[in-house]
Design an enzyme around this catalytic site. Structure first.
Site, PDB file in Angstrom:
ATOM      1  N   LYS A   1       0.810  -1.217   0.000  1.00 15.73           N
ATOM      2  CA  LYS A   1       0.000   0.000   0.000  1.00 15.73           C
ATOM      3  C   LYS A   1       0.849   1.275   0.000  1.00 15.73           C
ATOM      4  O   LYS A   1       0.382   2.335  -0.451  1.00 15.73           O
ATOM      5  CB  LYS A   1      -0.947   0.006   1.199  1.00 15.73           C
ATOM      6  CG  LYS A   1      -2.082  -0.995   1.124  1.00 15.73           C
ATOM      7  CD  LYS A   1      -3.134  -0.570   0.119  1.00 15.73           C
ATOM      8  CE  LYS A   1      -4.391  -1.416   0.233  1.00 15.73           C
ATOM      9  NZ  LYS A   1      -5.464  -0.963  -0.677  1.00 15.73           N
TER      10      LYS A   1
ATOM     11  N   SER B   1       1.151  -9.778   0.011  1.00 16.05           N
ATOM     12  CA  SER B   1       0.903  -8.338  -0.064  1.00 16.05           C
ATOM     13  C   SER B   1       1.034  -7.579   1.248  1.00 16.05           C
ATOM     14  O   SER B   1       1.098  -6.350   1.235  1.00 16.05           O
ATOM     15  CB  SER B   1      -0.482  -8.070  -0.671  1.00 16.05           C
ATOM     16  OG  SER B   1      -1.489  -8.692   0.103  1.00 16.05           O
TER      17      SER B   1
END
Length: 315
Positions: free
Chosen positions: A58, A299
């Site tokens: 992110k 992730s």
């Protein structure tokens, strides 16, 4: 298919984001373990975004967006986008207001505050975070940065795909991506176009992309909570991300919470990386629902101690 959405982000935007991120983001490795490949009888390559700043991919989209923002910012996030925006704002001298669900992991809330952001908590079962964000943006003159439905964010996340394209061995033609709203999946699909096919991976009960791609239109999840994969519990596919994935992605995949926990354990045992449940779903799909050579995104690694201990005991 929404032509405007398809034109909102281009490969040139992703390449510009890569230049903007140079010297600020980590170029994460595409790792593997011979023991894991041997145990499952195929090549499994893991893009270790858990090693990215703030512990998740992110940061890429957050930094790219904050760098182009018109002033101070507001963001909506269960934790990973929150931390990315908070750190990016700190690095770039902006004030960040982050709207987070009250049931987000405590470590994510504390880390977001630790990066200097102002945190506002809400009840995701009864309150609309989009409405809260829109109100704050209007009342306080803030630049609203969506966790996925923002061209600046999608382009930033696409830099992960550029790196995968450079490192991916010949013969591996699919990248499985942990998917919430679809920012990472859409960005990677654009970056890997012509090189590899992206497939979204979601937790059971929150498979809006699987169903939307099959139906040819955006559909919503019935529930807002109920999975340990808190990082990827978006209510519906993004308006910008869905058309990109409708054009470029393969069929979506679904894993259970139990499979995500097992993948977390195997990632630690074989790869020596720490993953959170939502950051492990792509690896879970590769291990338990895929038969060929494949690459996956790991992730995020922002997991609290109790959840990680639970994963280490998973059968």
């Amino acid at each position: 298919m929404d032509d405007a959405a398809l034109e909102a982000v281009t490969r040139a935007d992703i390449e510009a984001a890569a230049a903007r991120l140079a010297g600020h983001a980590v170029r994460t490795p595409l790792i593997w373990a011979p023991s894991l490949d041997a145990a499952f009888g195929r090549r499994i390559r893991v893009k270790a975004e858990c090693l990215q700043l703030t512990g998740s991919f992110k940061f890429r989209g957050a930094f790219n967006a904050v760098a182009q923002a018109t002033g101070d910012v507001v963001a909506l996030s269960s934790g990973n986008h929150a931390q990315g925006v908070a750190l990016a704002a700190q690095m770039l001298g902006r004030h960040a207001v982050i709207v987070m669900p009250a049931d987000a992991p405590r470590v994510k809330i504390e880390n977001t505050r630790g990066y200097g952001a102002e945190v506002m908590l809400y009840d995701r079962a009864t309150e609309d975070r989009d409405a809260i964000g829109a109100r704050l943006a209007t009342e306080r003159g803030l630049d609203l940065i969506s966790p996925f439905d923002d061209p600046r964010v999608i382009a930033g996340q696409g830099t992960c795909g550029l790196e995968v394209a450079e490192d991916l061995p010949e013969g591996i033609a699919e990248l499985l991506v942990c998917c919430g709203g679809g920012g990472l999946s859409a960005g990677c699909a654009l970056a890997l176009e012509g090189r590899a096919t992206v497939r979204t991976v979601e937790p059971a009960g929150f498979d809006d992309y699987v169903r939307s791609l099959a139906a040819g239109r955006r559909v919503e999840n019935a529930a807002r909570t109920g999975s340990i994969c808190d990082a990827i519990l978006s209510p519906r596919p993004g308006a910008l991300t869905f058309p990109i994935l409708q054009r470029l992605a393969g069929p979506g995949m679904v894993v259970t919470d139990a499979e995500a926990l097992r993948a977390m354990r195997l990632a630690f045992e074989h790869l020596r990386i720490v993953l959170e449940p939502g950051g492990a779903v792509a690896l879970a799909a590769a291990l338990f629902h895929h038969e060929g050579d494949v690459a996956v995104t790991a992730s995020g690694g922002n997991v609290d101690a109790a959840m990680f201990a639970r994963a280490l005991k998973a059968d």
